[in-house]
Design a protein around this motif. Structure first.
Motif, PDB file in Angstrom:
ATOM      1  N   PHE A   1      14.186 -24.139  -9.963  1.00 26.07           N
ATOM      2  CA  PHE A   1      14.094 -23.399 -11.255  1.00 26.07           C
ATOM      3  C   PHE A   1      13.562 -21.847 -10.903  1.00 26.07           C
ATOM      4  O   PHE A   1      12.474 -22.025 -10.455  1.00 26.07           O
ATOM      5  CB  PHE A   1      13.161 -23.874 -12.170  1.00 26.07           C
TER       6      PHE A   1
ATOM      7  N   ARG B   1      15.922 -16.667 -16.425  1.00 26.85           N
ATOM      8  CA  ARG B   1      15.061 -17.748 -15.736  1.00 26.85           C
ATOM      9  C   ARG B   1      16.211 -18.948 -16.102  1.00 26.85           C
ATOM     10  O   ARG B   1      16.915 -19.231 -16.997  1.00 26.85           O
ATOM     11  CB  ARG B   1      14.053 -18.269 -16.617  1.00 26.85           C
TER      12      ARG B   1
ATOM     13  N   THR C   1      18.118 -22.740 -13.568  1.00 25.25           N
ATOM     14  CA  THR C   1      18.103 -23.514 -12.661  1.00 25.25           C
ATOM     15  C   THR C   1      19.366 -23.179 -11.774  1.00 25.25           C
ATOM     16  O   THR C   1      20.488 -23.047 -12.155  1.00 25.25           O
ATOM     17  CB  THR C   1      18.232 -25.133 -13.282  1.00 25.25           C
TER      18      THR C   1
ATOM     19  N   LEU D   1       9.422 -27.291 -13.365  1.00 20.94           N
ATOM     20  CA  LEU D   1      10.930 -27.332 -13.854  1.00 20.94           C
ATOM     21  C   LEU D   1      12.022 -27.624 -12.861  1.00 20.94           C
ATOM     22  O   LEU D   1      12.830 -27.814 -13.474  1.00 20.94           O
ATOM     23  CB  LEU D   1      11.144 -26.181 -14.713  1.00 20.94           C
ATOM     24  N   GLY D   2      11.743 -27.553 -11.750  1.00 21.60           N
ATOM     25  CA  GLY D   2      12.762 -27.746 -10.714  1.00 21.60           C
ATOM     26  C   GLY D   2      12.224 -28.315  -9.372  1.00 21.60           C
ATOM     27  O   GLY D   2      11.026 -28.558  -9.253  1.00 21.60           O
TER      28      GLY D   2
END
Length: 317
Positions: free
Chosen positions: A16, A33, A35, A59-60
């Motif tokens: 992300f 922002r 992924t 988040l990733g």
């Protein structure tokens, strides 16, 4: 949220992206922002004219703990004698350069701000390559080099902190230079007071507390000194609650950049070994700082802790 700066070649599908360092045109379909979902996006990043990528590991996908050259970064605990020696030599050379520049400014020579750029860039590269080892080695300083290595460490921490906040690289360089110069006023303090091993008397403490204002007056004479550098030199001992010095500023009177410098300055002072004291661990220092109600910007202090957690904590704790 845990933000981590990586080289563009380390980006993988599933990460992300929180921000990109360098020229980049946002894709309207994914926004600023996003992924990384496919090879096309990955290729645009890896082959683009960018210098770094900030990923959000919450988040990733996380990146492996590798340096910019793909080697595993070493901590002061795991590094070989050769690695430690190499970094120590680098810091020694940087300290000599910082000493020459700082003393030149103190002596009244009109040194262009551009003269600091190579040193600031060198510090930035060192923090990209192996921040934990660099800061770990810089904690060990002799009495003679303490002032100049402290300045290097504050500059390095400010650089790392600012990059974790995705600040513009031109501002990052100014913050680095401010770290180098923030204690120039201490050269006005007698060595027997500055390096006193016992507690200072009330008179000696008042003397030492003059160094931000003395430094500001020295830097003010330089023709092209940025306001940001002047402010950090003058105000890095101010407190949010107004109980700092030299002017007793409080709250919004203290800029975010000055607040950042205060955090980095105190953290380095607490964790550094001197001839007369053993440095605290990072955990001890950060715990103490979190308990100091009114001294620091608590939001920025939490962000500072997160910046250490991303790729420096292993070398510091």
């Amino acid at each position: 949220m845990v933000i981590k700066r990586i080289d563009k070649k380390q980006v993988k599908i599933g990460m992300f992206v929180e921000g990109i360092e360098g020229p980049w045109q946002d894709d309207p379909a994914v926004g600023r922002r996003f992924t990384v979902k496919n090879a096309k996006q990955l290729s645009a990043i890896v082959n683009g004219e960018i210098s770094g990528v900030f990923i959000n590991t919450a988040l990733g996908t996380n990146a492996p703990d590798t340096g910019v050259d793909g080697a595993v970064p070493k901590t002061i605990r795991t590094a070989s004698k050769e690695d430690k020696s190499r970094v120590a030599q680098k810091i020694s050379a940087q300290a000599d350069e910082a000493k020459s520049l700082i003393e030149g400014v103190f002596d009244g020579r009109d040194i262009a701000i551009d003269a600091f750029a190579p040193l600031a860039d060198d510090i930035g590269r060192a923090m990209d390559e192996n921040p934990g080892l660099y800061i770990g080695i810089s904690r060990l300083r002799s009495r003679d080099t303490a002032t100049f290595v402290h300045s290097l460490s504050v500059a390095a921490l400010l650089t790392h902190f600012a990059r974790s906040l995705e600040m513009d690289e031109a501002v990052v360089q100014q913050l680095c230079i401010a770290g180098i110069l923030h204690d120039v006023g201490k050269l006005s303090i007698p060595r027997e007071v500055l390096h006193k091993q016992g507690p200072l008397t009330a008179e000696e403490r008042l003397y030492v507390e003059q160094h931000p204002e003395l430094g500001y007056k020295i830097l003010q004479k330089q023709s092209d000194m940025p306001e940001l550098v002047l402010d950090i030199c003058r105000y890095h001992h101010e407190r949010i609650d107004g109980r700092g010095y030299p002017q007793g500023l409080s709250g919004a009177q203290i800029s975010p950049e000055v607040r950042m410098s205060t955090i980095c300055d105190v953290f380095d002072a607490l964790t550094s070994a001197r001839s007369y004291k053993k440095g605290w661990s990072s955990q001890q220092a950060l715990s103490w700082m979190m308990d100091r109600e009114g001294q620091f910007d608590r939001t920025l202090l939490r962000r500072f802790i997160l910046s250490l957690d991303t790729d420096m904590t292993k070398g510091l704790l």
